[in-house]
Enzyme design. Structure first.
Site, mmCIF file in Angstrom:
data_model
loop_
_atom_site.group_PDB
_atom_site.id
_atom_site.type_symbol
_atom_site.label_atom_id
_atom_site.label_comp_id
_atom_site.label_asym_id
_atom_site.label_seq_id
_atom_site.Cartn_x
_atom_site.Cartn_y
_atom_site.Cartn_z
ATOM 1 C CD GLU A 300 -2.689 -1.094 2.601
ATOM 2 O OE1 GLU A 300 -3.889 -1.293 2.522
ATOM 3 O OE2 GLU A 300 -2.116 -0.889 3.690
HETATM 4 C C1 TNX Z 1 -4.523 -3.506 4.814
HETATM 5 S S1 TNX Z 1 -3.292 -5.840 3.714
HETATM 6 C C2 TNX Z 1 -3.238 -3.434 5.309
HETATM 7 C C3 TNX Z 1 -3.029 -2.934 6.674
HETATM 8 C C4 TNX Z 1 -4.318 -2.590 7.350
HETATM 9 C C5 TNX Z 1 -5.354 -3.595 6.987
HETATM 10 C C6 TNX Z 1 -6.655 -3.416 7.701
HETATM 11 C C7 TNX Z 1 -2.020 -5.070 4.091
HETATM 12 C C8 TNX Z 1 -0.792 -5.695 3.738
HETATM 13 N N1 TNX Z 1 -2.122 -3.877 4.678
HETATM 14 O O1 TNX Z 1 -2.155 -1.855 6.667
HETATM 15 O O2 TNX Z 1 -4.098 -2.580 8.716
HETATM 16 O O3 TNX Z 1 -5.588 -3.528 5.617
HETATM 17 O O4 TNX Z 1 -7.533 -4.456 7.431
#
Ligand code: TNX
Length: 488
Positions: A300
């Site tokens: 992300e």
């Molecule tokens: C996505 S999936 C994230 C996290 C968040 C989460 C909450 C991923 C690798 N990263 O940073 O905490 O969603 O569900």
């Protein structure tokens, strides 16, 4: 009802019972099983509610629970974690090729204990059975986010107990994020010092010292759980940019962050401070971990060009390799150059284009499956559930049970699947009760997906076994969510 969770490969129920109120003792076959025998005695004592000691001498117990390493190849199956458990009215015999297999046999035995019918009664026993068992996947994990809200050594030990009970063998720790830095880095002491006393909503935070991390790894190792530590870069990095202004293009440290947005923070590849920072924190982490893997994050980073992201993933893989470790990274690494042996952790089921994952697998990477709509245990059970998020969907117990790993990424060869990992992010979870009410019962469902052969799974049977497990959760004061999908 004889109930084992996760469901074993084969189970046959015989005649009679093994009584636990008599002259019972755990008999280690040799010094190599002495440590697992101590743990077995403690676990069985708790399960039986009556003392089950380790025998002083091999012949000392009239009713032995014998733990035997049988190193003959294939004696009890090809997995190093396979075991056979034989219970008769005269005794119990557990055999496996490794101590890890023996502990699985002991955990199965604990689940088979029928407690005393009334307090003080002496009818505690185990039905006569023969169990042959082996895992489907070698990597059966849970990722715990201790960055959004901090969970320390006692809480994580309680989590490890549950992992071991359901034959899970990896604890992945998400140690850093925008809200806090949770691990001591000896070459960068400022990180834990200046960036650990914050968490979502303004709580006090905390961090694991190296001594804490040592204690945790030892506790995990005794239970044959491997710890995979993660420092998340190049995004999710506000806890570091808060400490080091030199990691920011304008040279200014960022503010503490106690919200729950994702994707806003990032490192900058071409700043002089960036590479030394990465070398320091990943070398420290590689040094601190007993395991063979270091997780580099990679998820992300919503505002970075693909080329800069690829350079980051390249450099981090190199640093971790230089330190003698293998790399795990979130699925976004598939858009960079993935090196052979890297484990790519799949999470976002909204991604329609799976080609990057297939290409990574062709280059010798493997896929660790954490599909958000099945294995993200921070998702709400229902829209009304007070805790959790819902961006990946609502995840009721049946959703985390009824899925087939080989169907998650269409076209992926089965051999390229490293395993299955649940994840619990902690934006909305502040207490151990919060955490466990999200984990249980769904973690048991993911454990069965990861352990049990597909043709041995059955939803109605699973529901009944979850209800049987809940007797132990209540006994131990462990929180769980009483979903209406189970007849508690
Ligand atoms: C996505 S999936 C994230 C996290 C968040 C989460 C909450 C991923 C690798 N990263 O940073 O905490 O969603 O569900």
């Amino acid at each position: 009802m004889v109930s084992i969770l996760p469901q074993p490969l084969s189970l046959s129920v015989g005649d009679g019972v093994f009584r636990l109120d008599g002259d019972v003792a755990v008999v280690p076959e040799s010094t190599s099983t002495a440590e697992v025998a101590e743990l077995a005695a403690a676990l069985l004592t708790a399960a039986a509610g009556t003392p089950v000691p380790v025998a002083a001498a091999p012949s000392a117990a009239a009713s032995p629970i014998e733990l035997r390493l049988d190193t003959a190849e294939g004696a009890v199956g090809s997995s190093p974690e396979a075991y056979t458990l034989t219970v008769t009215s005269d005794g119990v015999l557990a055999t496996a090729t490794t101590p890890a297999g023996l502990l699985h046999a002991v955990q199965t035995l604990c689940q088979l204990v029928v407690p005393a019918s009334t307090p003080g009664a002496t009818d505690v026993h185990v039905p006569a059975v023969v169990v042959h068992d082996a895992p489907r996947f070698a990597w059966r994990g849970l990722s715990v986010d201790i960055a959004r809200n901090f969970f320390g050594v006692p809480e994580l030990m309680a989590v490890i107990d549950v992992l071991s009970a359901y034959k899970l063998n990896v604890l992945h720790l998400h140690l850093t994020d925008d809200q806090g830095w949770r691990i001591e880095s000896p070459s960068r002491p400022e990180l834990a010092k200046l960036s650990s006393d914050s968490e979502v909503g303004g709580g006090p935070g905390g961090y694991l010292s190296l001594a804490d991390f040592r204690a945790l790894q030892d506790y995990a190792a005794q239970r044959f759980v491997r710890v995979v530590p993660e420092i998340d870069v190049p995004g999710h990095i506000n806890a570091a940019t808060h400490v080091y202004g030199e990691l920011m293009p304008d040279g200014k440290p960022t503010d503490v962050y106690a919200g729950i947005e994702v994707g806003f923070s990032k490192l900058t590849y071409d700043l002089p401070a960036t590479e030394p920072f990465l070398r320091d924190v990943f070398s420290d982490l590689a040094h601190a971990t007993d395991g063979e893997y270091v997780h580099i994050g990679g998820d992300e980073v919503l505002t970075m060009e693909a080329d800069e992201f690829a350079r980051f993933m390249d450099l981090c893989q190199q640093i971790v390799h230089d330190a003698g470790k293998k790399v795990v990274a979130w699925q976004e690494i598939a858009h960079a150059e993935v090196r052979p042996g890297t484990v790519v952790q799949f999470w976002d089921v909204h991604k329609k284009d799976v080609r990057p994952f297939l290409e990574a697998a062709e280059k010798g990477a493997t896929l660790l499956l954490s599909p958000g709509n099945r294995a993200y245990l921070d998702m709400k059970y229902t829209a009304e559930h007070p805790l959790g998020l819902e961006w990946a969907g609502l995840v009721e117990l049946r959703d985390s049970y009824d899925w087939e790993p080989e169907e998650v990424i269409p076209g992926l060869r089965a051999e390229a699947i490293e395993g299955v990992e649940a994840a619990v992010w902690t934006e909305t979870l502040t207490t151990l009760d919060d955490l466990f009410s999200m984990l249980l019962p769904r973690l048991a469902a993911v454990a069965e997906v990861a352990w049990t052969a597909a043709d041995r799974k059955d939803w109605d049977d699973f529901r009944a076994r979850v209800a049987a497990e809940a007797v132990r959760w209540r006994r131990d004061g462990v929180s769980y969510h009483p979903t209406p999908q189970v007849a508690w």
